[in-house]
Design a protein around this motif. Structure first.
Motif, PDB file in Angstrom:
ATOM      1  N   UNK A 102      -3.788  -1.314  -3.687  1.00 30.69           N
ATOM      2  CA  UNK A 102      -4.004  -0.300  -2.614  1.00 30.69           C
ATOM      3  C   UNK A 102      -5.104   0.221  -2.328  1.00 30.69           C
ATOM      4  N   UNK A 103      -5.807   0.317  -1.100  1.00 33.82           N
ATOM      5  CA  UNK A 103      -6.987   1.031  -0.786  1.00 33.82           C
ATOM      6  C   UNK A 103      -6.990   2.458  -1.023  1.00 33.82           C
ATOM      7  N   UNK A 104      -7.834   3.043  -1.481  1.00 36.35           N
ATOM      8  CA  UNK A 104      -7.999   4.713  -1.394  1.00 36.35           C
ATOM      9  C   UNK A 104      -7.667   5.322  -0.235  1.00 36.35           C
ATOM     10  N   UNK A 105      -6.976   6.419  -0.407  1.00 38.95           N
ATOM     11  CA  UNK A 105      -6.275   7.108   0.955  1.00 38.95           C
ATOM     12  C   UNK A 105      -7.669   7.848   1.408  1.00 38.95           C
ATOM     13  N   UNK A 106      -7.639   8.008   2.907  1.00 43.74           N
ATOM     14  CA  UNK A 106      -8.745   8.689   3.412  1.00 43.74           C
ATOM     15  C   UNK A 106      -8.918   9.990   3.102  1.00 43.74           C
ATOM     16  N   UNK A 107     -10.143  10.581   3.394  1.00 45.30           N
ATOM     17  CA  UNK A 107     -10.326  11.967   3.053  1.00 45.30           C
ATOM     18  C   UNK A 107      -9.450  12.894   3.917  1.00 45.30           C
ATOM     19  N   UNK A 108      -8.825  13.885   3.297  1.00 45.76           N
ATOM     20  CA  UNK A 108      -8.081  14.655   4.077  1.00 45.76           C
ATOM     21  C   UNK A 108      -6.717  14.309   4.342  1.00 45.76           C
ATOM     22  N   UNK A 110      -2.916  13.494   2.990  1.00 48.04           N
ATOM     23  CA  UNK A 110      -2.111  13.949   2.087  1.00 48.04           C
ATOM     24  C   UNK A 110      -1.308  12.952   1.155  1.00 48.04           C
ATOM     25  N   UNK A 111      -1.609  11.777   1.556  1.00 46.54           N
ATOM     26  CA  UNK A 111      -1.024  10.419   0.707  1.00 46.54           C
ATOM     27  C   UNK A 111      -1.647  10.243  -0.443  1.00 46.54           C
ATOM     28  N   UNK A 112      -1.117  10.223  -1.775  1.00 50.13           N
ATOM     29  CA  UNK A 112      -1.676   9.681  -2.936  1.00 50.13           C
ATOM     30  C   UNK A 112      -1.300   8.269  -3.147  1.00 50.13           C
ATOM     31  N   UNK A 113      -2.106   7.697  -3.751  1.00 43.49           N
ATOM     32  CA  UNK A 113      -1.593   6.211  -4.004  1.00 43.49           C
ATOM     33  C   UNK A 113      -1.352   6.366  -5.518  1.00 43.49           C
ATOM     34  N   UNK A 114      -0.251   5.378  -6.199  1.00 38.72           N
ATOM     35  CA  UNK A 114       0.004   5.424  -7.527  1.00 38.72           C
ATOM     36  C   UNK A 114      -1.132   4.952  -8.354  1.00 38.72           C
ATOM     37  N   UNK A 115      -1.109   5.325  -9.510  1.00 38.81           N
ATOM     38  CA  UNK A 115      -2.245   4.902 -10.436  1.00 38.81           C
ATOM     39  C   UNK A 115      -2.237   3.373 -10.571  1.00 38.81           C
ATOM     40  N   UNK A 116      -0.902   2.979 -10.683  1.00 38.63           N
ATOM     41  CA  UNK A 116      -0.802   1.344 -11.015  1.00 38.63           C
ATOM     42  C   UNK A 116      -1.324   0.318  -9.754  1.00 38.63           C
ATOM     43  N   UNK A 117      -1.564   0.954  -8.725  1.00 46.60           N
ATOM     44  CA  UNK A 117      -2.183   0.313  -7.577  1.00 46.60           C
ATOM     45  C   UNK A 117      -3.783   0.338  -7.496  1.00 46.60           C
TER      46      UNK A 117
END
Length: 192
Positions: A102-108, A110-117
Motif C-alpha cells: 500500500x502506498x504511503x499515506x499523504x501528508x496531513x 489521519x490514515x495509517x497503513x499497517x506495517x505489513x503493507x
C-alpha cells in the motif's frame, strides 16, 4: 461436481493460464490420491502460478497462495513440495504468499497503513517464503564502488541438505518478484 478448478481461485472473469491449470490439477490429484495429504489439502487453493527459466536449463514453478492460507501451506510444505517436484519432473517448486503493498499515506492524512503493507515488509516476507523451510540467520547489504547493491542472505546450515541445490532458484525467483539481486550462502562455521 468437484474438479481441479476448485483448487484455483482468481478474480471474476479472469481465466487461469495453462500453468495454473496444471498446478491445480496436480493439487487435485494429490488430494484424491495421497492419503497423508488428503485432509490437509482439502480446504487449500492457489491464486496464481507461473513458470520461470533459471540459469543452467532449469525451470521453477512459482505458486502464489492466499496470505490467509500461508500457515496451512507451511505445515505441509516439505511433503507438498516433494510430491509436486515428482509430478513436475526436473522443476523446482516455490510457494509464495500473495501480499499487497500500500502506498504511503499523504501528508496531513489521519490514515495509517499497517506495517505489513510496506514495501520493505512485503519484500522481507517474500524472501522468507522463497527460502522456506530454511531460516534466514543473517543479512548483509554490500554497496560496490560503482553504486551496485548486492544483498547477501545467510541461511541456516541445518537445512543445507534440503536447500543447497535450490540456491540459484531462490535467487532467480526473488529477482523476478522483487527486482533485487540476492546471493544466498551458508555461514562459515569456525571449529576451534
Amino acid at each position: 461436481m468437484y474438479t481441479a478448478r476448485k483448487k484455483i481461485q482468481k478474480d471474476k472473469g479472469v481465466e487461469p493460464t495453462e500453468t495454473e491449470e496444471t498446478v491445480a490439477q496436480a493439487l487435485f490429484d494429490l488430494e484424491n490420491g495421497n492419503t497423508e495429504l488428503k485432509s490437509d489439502l482439502k480446504d487449500l487453493y492457489i491464486n496464481t502460478a507461473f513458470q520461470l527459466d533459471i540459469v543452467g536449463n532449469r525451470k521453477a514453478v512459482v505458486i502464489h497462495v492466499p496470505y490467509r492460507l500461508r500457515k496451512a501451506f507451511k505445515k505441509i510444505h516439505v511433503r507438498l513440495v516433494r510430491e509436486l517436484e515428482k509430478k513436475f519432473s526436473g522443476k523446482d517448486v516455490v510457494f509464495v504468499a500473495t501480499r499487497k503493498i500500500v502506498r504511503p499515506p499523504k501528508k496531513g492524512s489521519a490514515v495509517q497503513r499497517p506495517r505489513t503493507r510496506t514495501l520493505t515488509a512485503v519484500h522481507d516476507g517474500i524472501l522468507e517464503d522463497v527460502v522456506y523451510p530454511a531460516e534466514i540467520v543473517g543479512k548483509r547489504i554490500r554497496y560496490r564502488l560503482d553504486g551496485a547493491k548486492v544483498i547477501k542472505i545467510y541461511l541456516d546450515p541445518k537445512e543445507r541438505n534440503n536447500t543447497e541445490y535450490k540456491l540459484e532458484t531462490f535467487s532467480a525467483v526473488y529477482r523476478k518478484l522483487c527486482g533485487k539481486e540476492v546471493v544466498f550462502e551458508y555461514p562459515v562455521t569456525e571449529t576451534a
